[in-house]
Design a protein around this motif. Structure first.
Motif, short mmCIF file in Angstrom:
data_model
loop_
_atom_site.label_atom_id
_atom_site.label_comp_id
_atom_site.label_asym_id
_atom_site.label_seq_id
_atom_site.Cartn_x
_atom_site.Cartn_y
_atom_site.Cartn_z
N THR A 1 46.59 46.70 22.41
CA THR A 1 45.95 46.47 23.70
C THR A 1 45.95 47.72 24.57
O THR A 1 44.98 47.98 25.29
N GLU A 2 47.04 48.51 24.48
CA GLU A 2 47.12 49.70 25.36
C GLU A 2 45.93 50.62 25.16
O GLU A 2 45.37 51.15 26.12
N GLN A 3 45.56 50.79 23.88
CA GLN A 3 44.44 51.69 23.59
C GLN A 3 43.15 51.19 24.23
O GLN A 3 42.35 51.96 24.73
N ARG A 4 42.98 49.88 24.17
CA ARG A 4 41.75 49.29 24.75
C ARG A 4 41.75 49.47 26.27
O ARG A 4 40.73 49.79 26.87
N ILE A 5 42.93 49.25 26.87
CA ILE A 5 43.02 49.41 28.32
C ILE A 5 42.71 50.85 28.71
O ILE A 5 41.95 51.12 29.64
N ALA A 6 43.31 51.78 27.96
CA ALA A 6 43.13 53.20 28.27
C ALA A 6 41.65 53.58 28.20
O ALA A 6 41.14 54.32 29.05
N GLU A 7 40.96 53.06 27.18
CA GLU A 7 39.54 53.39 27.04
C GLU A 7 38.73 52.83 28.21
O GLU A 7 37.85 53.50 28.75
N ALA A 8 39.05 51.59 28.59
CA ALA A 8 38.32 50.96 29.70
C ALA A 8 38.57 51.73 30.99
O ALA A 8 37.65 51.99 31.77
N ALA A 9 39.84 52.14 31.21
CA ALA A 9 40.18 52.89 32.42
C ALA A 9 39.43 54.22 32.42
O ALA A 9 38.89 54.66 33.44
N LYS A 10 39.38 54.85 31.24
CA LYS A 10 38.72 56.16 31.12
C LYS A 10 37.26 56.07 31.52
O LYS A 10 36.70 56.98 32.13
N LEU A 11 36.64 54.95 31.19
CA LEU A 11 35.21 54.81 31.48
C LEU A 11 34.95 54.23 32.86
O LEU A 11 33.83 53.87 33.18
N GLY A 12 36.01 54.09 33.65
CA GLY A 12 35.81 53.71 35.05
C GLY A 12 35.73 52.22 35.31
O GLY A 12 35.26 51.81 36.37
N PHE A 13 36.17 51.39 34.37
CA PHE A 13 36.20 49.96 34.65
C PHE A 13 37.40 49.64 35.54
O PHE A 13 38.45 50.27 35.45
N ALA A 14 37.22 48.64 36.41
CA ALA A 14 38.26 48.36 37.40
C ALA A 14 39.09 47.14 37.04
O ALA A 14 40.15 46.90 37.62
#
Ligand code: TYD
Ligand code: MG
Length: 472
Positions: free
Chosen positions: A425-438
């Motif tokens: 899950t961490e990887q998915r969260i990191a990717e979403a954060a990187k792309l600016g999702f809130a």
């Protein structure tokens, strides 16, 4: 011409040998199971080059074998190198399978052209020298850089400085002769279905020929340390006889796939003796060949200002890489008696299961609705973590309320409507954060995740809870 080697026809079902081909095995009565095989290995060796024949393996104590996590041959193509496990291994055989027209020849010709440190022999049994040349032109190699290597009519034609030689030959023994003379650092065979060996009478492309030719290539590659890449065609409904029978023989099997109507192509390892099969290469087909997609999520999501209803973004994993994909759903009242259900890039049975969960556990009346589902970019996702986004896209379209732009979903949905944990899950969260999702919706009880800057983590245990958050 080498003396004909005797061959026999062996039933692949019961093993009985026959002197000639028959439609039905006389022993086990199975149909279409006879395949031609070489009978006499001693004679066949006549066609094998001297350097290969002289190497006879002896038993070696395992402690005496030097440790070798192989010297790898570097490639100017990050995606291909990564999928192979960090470059080409000398003496290895890699099979690249894919539907006709998907871009296998393009990928390997551009590999040949863009790696001038590797002298490459491109053996084409499908296209003439001129056709290969025309393709190379499109891959933006100036024509003045091509020249004929020697005046002999059947000698390979060279490109310089691209360091690529083209040979239109399909007889394995002749190919070996040219390899001996040229001493390339890489041999590409396009395609394995066009090869034939003098040892067998069967026509090129038959199971017997494909298997025997690959066996010859294997022996040659192992003895000469030259890596081979074989191209194999597969049909839409999976592997046909050809490449399937090779899978256990070769070192690596890569599948080149994608939707021909879309620009994206995926290179997926199915088998790799020198690396992980959890990798994925992503390319985009352009007018000048295939280019690596460094940041696939960015490309897939595009820069939309707003999303219409029926669209949900999912944080999925493709191989080792997180990938954010847009799930699009369209729900409308069925015009005909039986509602239509269709899914592109997603398993239809799984979609029907998710619709049943929504009907039974969440009280949505979808039984009389047409439901269409599509994954953007022509991707295909099998990972269950996409379930939550599918469910939310369907409900968003059903209610005609758009999901906020800044929201991502990940989670498997179970039969009782529960949101189940997914891996990494961490990887998915990191990717979403990187792309600016809130905001990211995650399964309840996901362990080992701390607060991440800039993104709100919403843990949910039931599909209903997500709906509460989204649609109030
Ligand atoms: P090709 O490599 O011939 O496929 P395969 O060897 O798997 O059968 O790919 C052919 C397709 O790729 C063809 O439809 C045209 C397209 N293409 C491009 O879009 N751009 C290019 O630069 C090249 C060389 C091909
Ligand atoms: Mg081709």
């Amino acid at each position: 011409m080498a003396a004909k080697v005797r061959s026999k026809f062996v039933c692949q079902s019961c093993g009985t040998s026959h002197a000639q081909w028959l439609g039905q095995c006389s022993q086990c009565k199975e149909w279409n199971t006879l395949v031609e095989e070489v009978m006499d290995r001693v004679q066949e060796k006549r066609g094998t080059p001297e350097s290969v024949r002289s190497r006879t393996p002896k038993p070696i104590a395992i402690d005496a074998i030097p440790v070798q996590d192989g010297p790898r041959i570097a490639l100017n193509d990050g995606e291909l190198a990564r999928v192979l496990g960090g470059g080409l291994v000398p003496g290895s055989i890699t099979l690249i399978g894919g539907e006709p027209g998907i871009g296998k020849s393009t990928l390997l010709l551009q590999t040949a052209l863009r790696n001038p440190h590797l002298k490459t022999l491109y053996v084409s049994g499908e296209e003439s020298e001129h056709q290969v040349k025309m393709r190379a032109e499109r891959l933006q190699v100036a024509s003045s850089e091509w020249r004929v290597a020697s005046n002999a009519p059947d000698s390979p034609i060279a490109t310089s400085p691209a360091n690529c030689y083209v040979l239109t030959e399909t007889n394995t023994q002749n190919i070996f002769k040219h390899i001996e003379a040229l001493q390339p650092g890489l041999v590409v065979i396009d395609s394995v279905q066009t090869l034939h060996t003098a040892s067998l009478e069967a026509s090129p492309g038959s199971v017997g020929q494909v298997r025997e030719c690959t066996a010859e290539l294997m022996r040659f590659a192992k003895a000469s340390d030259i890596p081979f890449v074989l191209i194999g065609h597969i049909t839409k409904d999976g592997f046909i006889a050809g490449p399937k029978v090779l899978e256990h023989m070769v070192d690596c099997v890569l599948q080149f796939e994608g939707d021909r109507d879309h620009a994206y192509r995926l290179l997926r390892p199915l088998k790799n003796r020198f690396g992980s099969t959890n990798e994925l290469g992503i390319y985009e087909m352009q007018g000048t060949g295939l280019s690596a997609v460094e940041d696939p999520s960015q490309v897939l999501l595009g820069d939309r200002r707003e999303r219409p209803s029926g669209v949900a973004v999912s944080a999925t994993l493709e191989g080792q890489r997180p990938l954010l994909i847009e799930v699009q759903a369209l729900v409308s009242s069925a015009v005909y008696g039986t509602p239509q259900r269709s899914a592109t890039g997603f398993d239809l049975r799984r979609m029907n299961m998710l619709l049943a969960v929504l009907e039974k556990r969440c009280g949505f009346r979808l039984g009389q609705k047409d439901v269409f589902l599509n994954l953007a970019g022509g991707f295909r996702v099998e990972e269950p973590a996409i379930d939550l986004a599918v469910v939310c896209a369907v409900l968003s379209s059903n209610a005609d309320i758009a999901i906020p732009m800044d929201t991502v979903f990940c989670g498997e949905v179970g039969l009782s409507g529960e949101v189940r944990p997914v891996t990494r899950t961490e990887q998915r969260i990191a990717e979403a954060a990187k792309l600016g999702f809130a905001r990211i919706f995650l399964p309840q009880g996901t362990k080992g995740i701390g607060p991440v800057k800039g993104i709100e983590l919403v843990q949910v245990g039931q599909v209903n809870e997500v709906l509460g958050h989204l649609f109030g």
